[in-house]
Every structure is written in structure tokens, then in C-alpha cells.
Design a protein around this motif. Structure first.
Motif, PDB file in Angstrom:
ATOM      1  N   GLU A 134     -22.504  51.968  -1.799  1.00  0.00           N
ATOM      2  CA  GLU A 134     -21.392  52.745  -2.325  1.00  0.00           C
ATOM      3  C   GLU A 134     -21.456  51.580  -3.620  1.00  0.00           C
ATOM      4  OE1 GLU A 134     -18.078  51.303  -0.550  1.00  0.00           O
ATOM      5  OE2 GLU A 134     -18.652  53.574   0.738  1.00  0.00           O
ATOM      6  N   PRO A 135     -21.164  52.705  -4.761  1.00  0.00           N
ATOM      7  CA  PRO A 135     -21.560  52.057  -6.884  1.00  0.00           C
ATOM      8  C   PRO A 135     -20.629  50.474  -6.579  1.00  0.00           C
ATOM      9  CG  PRO A 135     -21.311  54.425  -6.923  1.00  0.00           C
ATOM     10  CD  PRO A 135     -20.700  53.627  -5.298  1.00  0.00           C
ATOM     11  N   ALA A 136     -19.574  50.454  -6.115  1.00  0.00           N
ATOM     12  CA  ALA A 136     -18.608  49.649  -6.548  1.00  0.00           C
ATOM     13  C   ALA A 136     -18.838  48.183  -6.241  1.00  0.00           C
ATOM     14  CB  ALA A 136     -16.838  49.016  -5.991  1.00  0.00           C
ATOM     15  N   LEU A 137     -19.397  48.605  -4.526  1.00  0.00           N
ATOM     16  CA  LEU A 137     -20.481  46.980  -3.871  1.00  0.00           C
ATOM     17  C   LEU A 137     -22.109  46.471  -4.436  1.00  0.00           C
ATOM     18  CD1 LEU A 137     -18.907  48.146  -0.631  1.00  0.00           C
ATOM     19  CD2 LEU A 137     -17.646  46.465  -1.996  1.00  0.00           C
ATOM     20  N   ALA A 169     -22.499  47.365  -7.412  1.00  0.00           N
ATOM     21  CA  ALA A 169     -22.654  46.206  -8.656  1.00  0.00           C
ATOM     22  C   ALA A 169     -21.836  44.559  -8.780  1.00  0.00           C
ATOM     23  CB  ALA A 169     -22.012  47.507  -9.722  1.00  0.00           C
ATOM     24  N   ARG A 170     -21.712  44.198  -7.832  1.00  0.00           N
ATOM     25  CA  ARG A 170     -20.642  42.769  -7.505  1.00  0.00           C
ATOM     26  C   ARG A 170     -21.973  42.272  -6.732  1.00  0.00           C
ATOM     27  NH1 ARG A 170     -15.863  43.689  -3.493  1.00  0.00           N
ATOM     28  NH2 ARG A 170     -16.189  41.148  -3.634  1.00  0.00           N
ATOM     29  N   THR A 188     -25.417  39.673 -13.365  1.00  0.00           N
ATOM     30  CA  THR A 188     -24.832  41.280 -12.971  1.00  0.00           C
ATOM     31  C   THR A 188     -25.779  41.766 -12.996  1.00  0.00           C
ATOM     32  OG1 THR A 188     -24.153  41.081 -15.183  1.00  0.00           O
ATOM     33  CG2 THR A 188     -23.006  39.523 -14.132  1.00  0.00           C
ATOM     34  N   ARG A 190     -25.375  53.017  -9.866  1.00  0.00           N
ATOM     35  CA  ARG A 190     -24.972  54.513 -10.464  1.00  0.00           C
ATOM     36  C   ARG A 190     -26.180  55.007  -9.038  1.00  0.00           C
ATOM     37  NH1 ARG A 190     -26.996  55.752 -16.011  1.00  0.00           N
ATOM     38  NH2 ARG A 190     -25.375  55.026 -17.282  1.00  0.00           N
ATOM     39  N   SER A 206     -31.137  56.996  -7.317  1.00  0.00           N
ATOM     40  CA  SER A 206     -30.142  55.860  -8.696  1.00  0.00           C
ATOM     41  C   SER A 206     -29.996  55.202  -9.432  1.00  0.00           C
ATOM     42  CB  SER A 206     -29.827  54.219  -6.825  1.00  0.00           C
ATOM     43  OG  SER A 206     -28.926  55.436  -5.579  1.00  0.00           O
TER      44      SER A 206
END
Length: 153
Positions: free
Chosen positions: A22-25, A27-28, A36, A41, A50
């Protein structure tokens, strides 16, 4: 030469799978300590690609595409990691300051998730490095990245 790292996470396989896809995860946790991930995507499906990035503390950015072969949630994920520019166009890893034996054709990755007493055992295998030194460098980055994944879970 190949590299394999196995970790235990205190989370069920479906939660670990979500963190990997999942993108939001993503990214973390993507990238070694201090990095970072400004771009994640995700198109996680057979044949999907991706685009992810990692930014170093001094602002240098590295981009990768992950082109998926096998996608078997929440058990197995296989993809080819290639270094690229911000648009996803492949670039030689050596042009980014990476070791010359990182395959320009990409680094195959295999991720397997197994339920365990503590939650999930995740095994990551990277294939095709040319020297033990490059395997060692990749292991350092992978272990730091998997530490960040643990913090997300």
C-alpha cells in the motif's frame, strides 16, 4: 551472488502484506535509516510496475521500479527492482554511484510471508550481485529498511 534476510514481525501476514504493497505504508518505511520515501506509486499485480524513491539525508534521491511477476497475497511477492530516473526510465546503477556489479538488467526480489507464533516471518531474497562486497552493502541497507518496516507494523 544472492542475499537472504529473514525477520519476524509481531503482525499477521495480511498486515505485513499491506505494509509491503500500500502506497501510504510503503512511503513510511522504504529506504535505509535516515532516508525518506517521497514517492511510492504502487501497482501491485502481475505485470504491474511500481515507482518508489528514497531520499538521503543530504537530499540525494534514488528511484526504483518494481516490476511484478508473482503476486500471491498474503504469501509471496516477486518483482524485478531496476534503478531508474524520476520518470521510471531505467538508468545504469553505476551512473548513480552504486557498485558496478549491481545488475543493470535489475535485481530479482522474492518475498515470502509465513504465519508464525509471533505473527509473520518475512524472508527477502535478492539475486544476482557480482561480489561479496556488494552483497554486504545491500544487506546493510536491507536490514535497516526492514527495521523501519517493523516500526510501521
Amino acid at each position: 551472488m544472492d542475499l537472504t534476510v529473514t525477520r519476524e514481525y509481531d503482525a499477521p501476514p495480511d498486515r505485513v502484506w499491506a505494509a509491503l504493497t500500500e502506497p501510504a505504508l510503503v512511503a513510511r518505511w522504504w529506504g535505509p535509516a535516515g532516508f525518506t520515501a517521497p514517492v511510492a506509486r504502487m501497482d501491485v499485480r502481475p505485470g504491474g510496475v511500481s515507482l518508489v524513491s528514497m531520499r538521503s539525508p543530504d537530499g540525494f534521491e534514488l528511484y526504483n521500479t518494481w516490476t511484478y511477476g508473482l503476486v500471491d497475497p498474503p504469501r509471496r511477492l516477486e518483482y524485478l527492482l531496476r534503478f531508474c530516473d524520476a520518470t521510471g526510465r531505467p538508468v545504469p546503477p553505476s551512473s548513480l554511484g552504486l557498485p558496478a556489479d549491481v545488475p543493470a538488467t535489475g535485481v530479482p526480489h522474492e518475498l515470502t510471508l509465513h504465519p508464525s507464533a509471533g505473527g509473520t516471518e518475512l524472508t527477502v531474497t535478492e539475486r544476482g550481485y557480482g561480489t561479496a562486497e556488494t552483497v554486504h552493502l545491500s544487506r546493510l541497507g536491507l536490514e535497516q529498511t526492514l527495521d523501519k518496516l517493523a516500526a510501521v507494523l
